[in-house]
Design a protein around this motif. Structure first.
Motif, short mmCIF file in Angstrom:
data_model
loop_
_atom_site.label_atom_id
_atom_site.label_comp_id
_atom_site.label_asym_id
_atom_site.label_seq_id
_atom_site.Cartn_x
_atom_site.Cartn_y
_atom_site.Cartn_z
N UNK A 26 0.81 -1.21 0.00
CA UNK A 26 0.00 0.00 0.00
C UNK A 26 0.84 1.27 0.00
N UNK A 27 2.10 1.16 0.40
CA UNK A 27 2.97 2.34 0.40
C UNK A 27 3.11 2.96 -0.98
N UNK A 28 3.47 2.17 -2.00
CA UNK A 28 3.56 2.72 -3.36
C UNK A 28 2.22 3.27 -3.86
N UNK A 29 1.12 2.62 -3.45
CA UNK A 29 -0.20 3.09 -3.86
C UNK A 29 -0.45 4.49 -3.30
N UNK A 30 -0.16 4.66 -2.01
CA UNK A 30 -0.37 5.96 -1.38
C UNK A 30 0.47 7.04 -2.06
N UNK A 31 1.74 6.71 -2.35
CA UNK A 31 2.62 7.70 -2.97
C UNK A 31 2.13 8.06 -4.37
N UNK A 32 1.70 7.04 -5.13
CA UNK A 32 1.22 7.29 -6.48
C UNK A 32 -0.04 8.15 -6.46
N UNK A 33 -0.99 7.75 -5.64
CA UNK A 33 -2.28 8.45 -5.62
C UNK A 33 -2.11 9.91 -5.23
N UNK A 34 -1.27 10.18 -4.26
CA UNK A 34 -1.18 11.53 -3.74
C UNK A 34 -0.20 12.43 -4.51
N UNK A 35 0.29 11.92 -5.64
CA UNK A 35 1.01 12.80 -6.58
C UNK A 35 0.06 13.32 -7.66
N UNK A 36 -1.18 12.85 -7.64
CA UNK A 36 -2.15 13.22 -8.67
C UNK A 36 -3.02 14.38 -8.21
N UNK A 37 -3.63 15.05 -9.17
CA UNK A 37 -4.59 16.11 -8.85
C UNK A 37 -5.90 15.46 -8.42
N UNK A 38 -6.77 16.21 -7.72
CA UNK A 38 -8.07 15.63 -7.32
C UNK A 38 -8.87 15.09 -8.50
N UNK A 39 -8.82 15.78 -9.64
CA UNK A 39 -9.56 15.30 -10.82
C UNK A 39 -9.00 13.96 -11.31
N UNK A 40 -7.68 13.82 -11.30
CA UNK A 40 -7.06 12.56 -11.73
C UNK A 40 -7.37 11.44 -10.75
N UNK A 41 -7.38 11.77 -9.47
CA UNK A 41 -7.74 10.76 -8.46
C UNK A 41 -9.18 10.30 -8.68
N UNK A 42 -10.07 11.27 -8.92
CA UNK A 42 -11.47 10.92 -9.18
C UNK A 42 -11.61 10.00 -10.38
N UNK A 43 -10.87 10.28 -11.44
CA UNK A 43 -10.93 9.45 -12.65
C UNK A 43 -10.43 8.04 -12.37
N UNK A 44 -9.36 7.93 -11.56
CA UNK A 44 -8.85 6.60 -11.21
C UNK A 44 -9.84 5.83 -10.35
N UNK A 45 -10.45 6.51 -9.40
CA UNK A 45 -11.42 5.84 -8.53
C UNK A 45 -12.58 5.28 -9.35
N UNK A 46 -13.03 6.05 -10.34
CA UNK A 46 -14.13 5.56 -11.18
C UNK A 46 -13.71 4.37 -12.04
N UNK A 47 -12.39 4.20 -12.23
CA UNK A 47 -11.88 3.11 -13.07
C UNK A 47 -11.65 1.83 -12.28
N UNK A 48 -11.85 1.87 -10.96
CA UNK A 48 -11.57 0.71 -10.11
C UNK A 48 -12.86 0.04 -9.66
N UNK A 49 -12.85 -1.29 -9.54
CA UNK A 49 -14.00 -1.99 -8.97
C UNK A 49 -14.16 -1.63 -7.50
N UNK A 50 -15.34 -1.84 -6.92
CA UNK A 50 -15.63 -1.36 -5.57
C UNK A 50 -14.60 -1.74 -4.51
#
Length: 453
Positions: A26-50
Motif C-alpha cells: 500500500x505504500x507505493x499506492x499511497x505515494x502514487x495516488x497523492x502525486x495526482x490532482x483531485x480530478x485525476x484521483x477521481x478518474x482513477x477511482x471511477x476506473x476501479x471496482x468497488x
C-alpha cells in the motif's frame, strides 16, 4: 493527440495502481495516488471496482477528499460517502468554496448537512443558503458569492491597500468588480490595470464595462455558451435589479461543457452519465431496461411492417437479403443529422427562425447522398442478382429513406424539445425507428408494386 496522451497516462496509472494493490504493497499506492490532482484521483477511482476503490479512497490525503468528491459521478460519490464517518465528511467539505459545497451538500446525509451548517460562520451559511435557493443548472446555482468589490470613487492606492489588508484573493480572480453604494454592478477593473497605473488614478477611469453581467436565472447552457464566445475567465452574476450577487469562474464552466458532452454521448444510448462503471447489476438493469423496452417496441413495429409483405418475400427471396441495407444505412444517415441538431440546439444555433432553411438543406444533402449510395447499392445488386428492376427498386428505396432520415433528424429533435423531452436521450431511438419502418415499407412496398405482377 492530447486526448490520446491523457488516456494513455490514465491507463498506465491504472495498471501501476492495480499491480501495487494486487501485491498488497500500500505504500507505493499511497505515494502514487497523492502525486495526482483531485480530478485525476477521481478518474482513477471511477476506473476501479468497488473493493479496490475503497482501499484507494482510504489512502487519499484527507485534505484532498472534498475536491475528489467533486470530480466523481453521483453513484461513485454515494459509495465513497457511505464509507466515511460523519466527522470525516465534515472535515472534507469545510474548506470547499461555496459554489462547490452547493454541488455536494445535497448528496450528504441529513445529519451531516446539519453539522456542516453548524460548523460554518453566519456569513458563509447565508451565502450557501442563497446559492441553494436557485434552481439547478442556473447561473445562481453555479456562482460563488465570494467576490472582491471596490467603489468607483476611490483611487488605485486605496484599492491596493485594501487588497494587501485582505491578504489573499479568491481563485481565478482576474478582475475586481466595481459597485455602487447600493451594491449595483457598474463594471470591472482588470488587476493588470491596478499595477500599471499611478496610485492616484481614480478607479472610475479604469472601469471596463464591455463585459455584460449574467442574470442569476440564466441557464447553465447559456452561461457556458457566453464564456466560450467571449473567452471569459470569470463573469459577474446579478439579479433583476442589477445587484451583484457573485461570480462564475471558468473551472465551473469547463465542468458544464464536460457534463454536456457526456450527457449527449451516453444519452444517445439511453444511459445515465452519472452511472458507475461498476454499479451493482440490479441498478444497472433498472437504469437500462426502460430504453431497451422502447427499442423492443420499435423493433416489433418494424417487424409488423415486414409482416405485411410476407407474400412478396416468399416470391422474391433476394428482398430478405437486401432490405436490412435500406434500413441500416437510413438509420445512420438519420443519426448524422440528429447529432448536428442536438449540438445546434445545445449551442442555441437552431430554432424556429432557421429550422426551415436547415430542413431544405438536409433534404438536398439526402437526395444527393441517396442517389450516390443508392446507385452503388443498385449496381452491386445488379451484379449479384442480374435483375435490373430489383436494383432500381433498392436504389429508389434508399433515396426515399435518406429523405425520410433528413426530415426525422431535423424535425423530431425540435418536436421533442417542445415536449420538454431531451433529444440527446430520446432522439436516437425515435429517428432510427422512423428510418427502419420507412425503409422496410418503401423497399418492400415498391417491390410489391413493381416486381410482383
Amino acid at each position: 493527440m492530447a486526448e490520446a496522451v491523457r488516456h494513455d497516462k490514465t491507463a498506465r496509472q491504472l495498471r501501476m495502481l492495480s499491480d501495487a494493490l494486487d501485491s498488497g504493497r500500500l505504500g507505493p499506492v499511497r505515494r502514487l495516488v497523492n502525486t495526482l490532482s483531485p480530478a485525476e484521483i477521481g478518474n482513477l477511482l471511477e476506473s476501479l471496482p468497488p473493493g479496490k476503490r475503497e482501499v484507494v479512497w482510504g489512502l487519499v490525503d484527507a485534505e484532498d477528499d472534498g475536491e475528489v468528491l467533486l470530480h466523481v459521478g453521483d453513484e461513485v460519490r454515494e459509495s465513497l460517502l457511505a464509507a466515511m464517518d460523519p466527522d470525516e465528511i465534515i472535515a472534507a467539505v469545510e474548506d470547499l468554496d461555496i459554489d462547490d459545497l452547493a454541488d455536494l451538500v445535497e448528496d450528504l446525509p441529513d445529519t451531516v448537512i446539519d453539522e456542516v451548517l453548524k460548523s460554518m460562520d453566519r456569513e458563509n451559511r447565508e451565502r450557501l443558503e442563497q446559492v441553494l435557493s436557485y434552481p439547478e443548472d442556473t447561473a445562481g446555482r453555479l456562482m460563488n458569492p465570494d467576490v472582491v468589490t471596490v467603489r468607483a470613487d476611490v483611487t488605485v492606492d486605496v484599492v491596493l491597500r485594501y487588497l494587501r489588508l485582505r491578504g489573499e484573493l479568491p481563485e481565478h480572480t482576474d478582475h475586481l468588480y466595481v459597485v455602487s453604494r447600493r451594491h449595483q454592478y457598474l463594471g470591472r477593473v482588470p488587476l493588470a490595470a491596478l499595477v500599471t497605473h499611478e496610485v492616484s488614478t481614480p478607479i472610475n477611469r479604469l472601469i471596463d464595462d464591455e463585459q455584460p453581467a449574467i442574470y442569476v436565472g440564466e441557464s447553465a447552457e447559456e452561461v457556458a455558451r457566453r464564456f466560450s464566445d467571449h473567452d471569459w475567465v470569470s463573469a459577474p452574476v446579478v439579479d433583476e435589479n442589477n445587484i451583484l450577487l457573485g461570480r462564475i469562474t471558468i473551472d465551473d464552466v469547463v465542468d458544464i461543457i464536460r457534463d454536456q458532452a457526456e450527457h449527449q454521448a451516453l444519452g444517445a444510448a439511453g444511459l445515465d452519465e452519472d452511472e458507475d462503471l461498476f454499479s451493482p447489476v440490479r441498478r444497472a438493469v433498472r437504469g437500462r431496461v426502460v430504453w431497451l423496452g422502447i427499442n423492443l417496441f420499435t423493433a416489433f413495429l418494424a417487424a409488423g411492417v415486414i409482416g405485411q409483405f410476407e407474400g412478396t418475400l416468399e416470391k422474391v427471396v433476394a428482398l430478405a437479403v437486401l432490405m436490412p441495407i435500406v434500413a441500416g444505412i437510413g438509420g445512420n444517415a438519420a443519426v448524422q443529422v440528429l447529432t448536428l441538431m442536438v449540438r445546434g440546439l445545445a449551442l442555441g444555433q437552431v430554432g424556429s427562425s432557421n429550422a426551415g432553411i436547415l430542413l431544405w438543406k438536409e433534404i438536398r444533402v439526402a437526395l444527393i447522398n441517396g442517389v450516390l449510395i443508392g446507385g452503388i447499392v443498385g449496381l452491386i445488386a445488379l451484379v449479384w442478382y442480374h435483375d435490373l428492376v430489383l436494383s432500381l427498386v433498392i436504389a429508389l428505396a434508399l433515396v426515399i429513406n435518406f429523405c425520410a432520415a433528413a426530415c426525422a433528424g431535423v424535425l423530431l429533435p425540435l418536436l421533442l424539445r417542445r415536449m420538454n423531452i431531451d433529444p440527446a436521450v430520446a432522439g436516437t431511438v425515435v429517428v432510427t425507428a422512423v428510418t427502419d419502418v420507412m425503409g422496410f415499407f418503401c423497399f418492400l412496398g415498391l417491390a410489391t408494386l413493381i416486381l410482383i405482377r
